[in-house]
Design an enzyme around this catalytic site. Structure first.
Site, PDB file in Angstrom:
ATOM      1  N   VAL A 169      -3.023  -7.913 -14.339  1.00 19.39           N
ATOM      2  CA  VAL A 169      -2.588  -9.079 -13.556  1.00 19.39           C
ATOM      3  C   VAL A 169      -2.360  -8.530 -12.149  1.00 19.39           C
ATOM      4  O   VAL A 169      -1.360  -7.854 -11.895  1.00 19.39           O
ATOM      5  CB  VAL A 169      -1.309  -9.707 -14.151  1.00 19.39           C
ATOM      6  CG1 VAL A 169      -0.787 -10.810 -13.255  1.00 19.39           C
ATOM      7  CG2 VAL A 169      -1.593 -10.242 -15.561  1.00 19.39           C
ATOM      8  N   PRO A 170      -3.300  -8.763 -11.222  1.00 20.79           N
ATOM      9  CA  PRO A 170      -3.422  -7.948 -10.005  1.00 20.79           C
ATOM     10  C   PRO A 170      -2.446  -8.274  -8.872  1.00 20.79           C
ATOM     11  O   PRO A 170      -2.833  -8.727  -7.795  1.00 20.79           O
ATOM     12  CB  PRO A 170      -4.871  -8.221  -9.575  1.00 20.79           C
ATOM     13  CG  PRO A 170      -5.119  -9.621 -10.026  1.00 20.79           C
ATOM     14  CD  PRO A 170      -4.379  -9.748 -11.334  1.00 20.79           C
ATOM     15  N   CYS A 171      -1.179  -7.973  -9.081  1.00 21.89           N
ATOM     16  CA  CYS A 171      -0.186  -8.168  -8.024  1.00 21.89           C
ATOM     17  C   CYS A 171      -0.435  -7.213  -6.857  1.00 21.89           C
ATOM     18  O   CYS A 171       0.062  -7.454  -5.750  1.00 21.89           O
ATOM     19  CB  CYS A 171       1.229  -8.014  -8.577  1.00 21.89           C
ATOM     20  SG  CYS A 171       1.516  -6.471  -9.455  1.00 21.89           S
ATOM     21  N   HIS A 172      -1.221  -6.162  -7.079  1.00 22.39           N
ATOM     22  CA  HIS A 172      -1.531  -5.234  -5.981  1.00 22.39           C
ATOM     23  C   HIS A 172      -2.371  -5.900  -4.897  1.00 22.39           C
ATOM     24  O   HIS A 172      -2.448  -5.408  -3.777  1.00 22.39           O
ATOM     25  CB  HIS A 172      -2.243  -3.986  -6.516  1.00 22.39           C
ATOM     26  CG  HIS A 172      -3.549  -4.258  -7.199  1.00 22.39           C
ATOM     27  ND1 HIS A 172      -3.619  -4.606  -8.532  1.00 22.39           N
ATOM     28  CD2 HIS A 172      -4.827  -4.260  -6.737  1.00 22.39           C
ATOM     29  CE1 HIS A 172      -4.896  -4.791  -8.870  1.00 22.39           C
ATOM     30  NE2 HIS A 172      -5.645  -4.594  -7.800  1.00 22.39           N
ATOM     31  N   ARG A 173      -2.973  -7.050  -5.204  1.00 26.32           N
ATOM     32  CA  ARG A 173      -3.801  -7.757  -4.217  1.00 26.32           C
ATOM     33  C   ARG A 173      -2.986  -8.661  -3.300  1.00 26.32           C
ATOM     34  O   ARG A 173      -3.554  -9.350  -2.456  1.00 26.32           O
ATOM     35  CB  ARG A 173      -4.864  -8.589  -4.945  1.00 26.32           C
ATOM     36  CG  ARG A 173      -5.861  -7.741  -5.712  1.00 26.32           C
ATOM     37  CD  ARG A 173      -6.880  -8.573  -6.480  1.00 26.32           C
ATOM     38  NE  ARG A 173      -7.619  -7.716  -7.407  1.00 26.32           N
ATOM     39  CZ  ARG A 173      -8.247  -8.140  -8.501  1.00 26.32           C
ATOM     40  NH1 ARG A 173      -8.225  -9.437  -8.794  1.00 26.32           N
ATOM     41  NH2 ARG A 173      -8.871  -7.294  -9.289  1.00 26.32           N
TER      42      ARG A 173
END
Length: 200
Positions: A169-173
């Site tokens: 779940v790409p919270c790094h984006r």
């Protein structure tokens, strides 16, 4: 020299590979018999060792090496149940998809996810995050507007910071409006690496 108890003597000369296979078989049987709450394993990655945890519903937690894995397991025990068993084979799909992602062969995860560790607004934010395309970024403000609550910028940041399934779940984006990184559960070096990996 201490001798193993009678019930352990048959395992005394067993190779590590055989013991691992026995552990996997035990885990599979326990899962079939619905005796497990959580299955766990660790896997190496370019951002360090990751702890993976799954329930029968799907992957429920990814923990970075910088987190205290013992504390994570204690939290899982309280939140999901105390029956936790190490079984790498049960997490084969998760490990395979992560390996493919880090090798730049996968841009989207397809494994089932269990959202049990998040709820309310945080879950709304986290469920939105996979809509941010691979190699792209969004701001906390953009995410707040996209989910219909333009003033909830700080709450979006909190939802990203408490994401139980980072990377998948790409919270790094999600970045600050000025383009700076903001925070990241796995540390800013890990966030930078993930963003650079996706830029190719």
């Amino acid at each position: 020299m201490n001798q193993p108890p009678d019930m352990l003597r048959p395992l005394a000369g067993t190779s590590p590979a055989h013991l691992s296979a026995l552990r996997d078989r035990l885990g599979q049987q326990a899962a079939r018999d619905e005796l497990l709450d959580v299955t766990i394993c660790t896997t190496d990655s370019p951002v360090g060792e990751l702890l993976l945890a799954a329930t029968p519903a799907g992957l429920v937690r990814i923990a970075f090496d910088s987190e205290d894995h013992d504390q994570v397991l204690e939290q899982l025990s309280h939140a999901l149940g105390p029956r936790i068993l190490t079984s790498p084979r049960a997490l084969d799909q998760a490990r395979r998809e992560l390996d493919e992602y880090f090798a730049r062969h996968r841009t989207r995860f397809t494994l089932p996810l269990d959202w049990s560790l998040t709820k309310g607004f945080r879950r709304t934010v986290q469920e939105y995050l996979p809509r941010i395309s691979y190699g792209r970024t969004s701001s906390y403000k953009d995410v707040a507007e996209a989910i219909g609550n333009a003033r909830a910028i700080r709450a979006v940041g909190t939802a990203c910071a408490t994401n139980p399934l980072p990377i998948v779940v790409p919270c790094h984006r999600v970045l600050r409006s000025d383009g700076s990184l903001g925070g990241y559960l796995g540390g800013l070096d890990a966030k930078t690496l993930l963003l650079e990996l996706e830029r190719g």
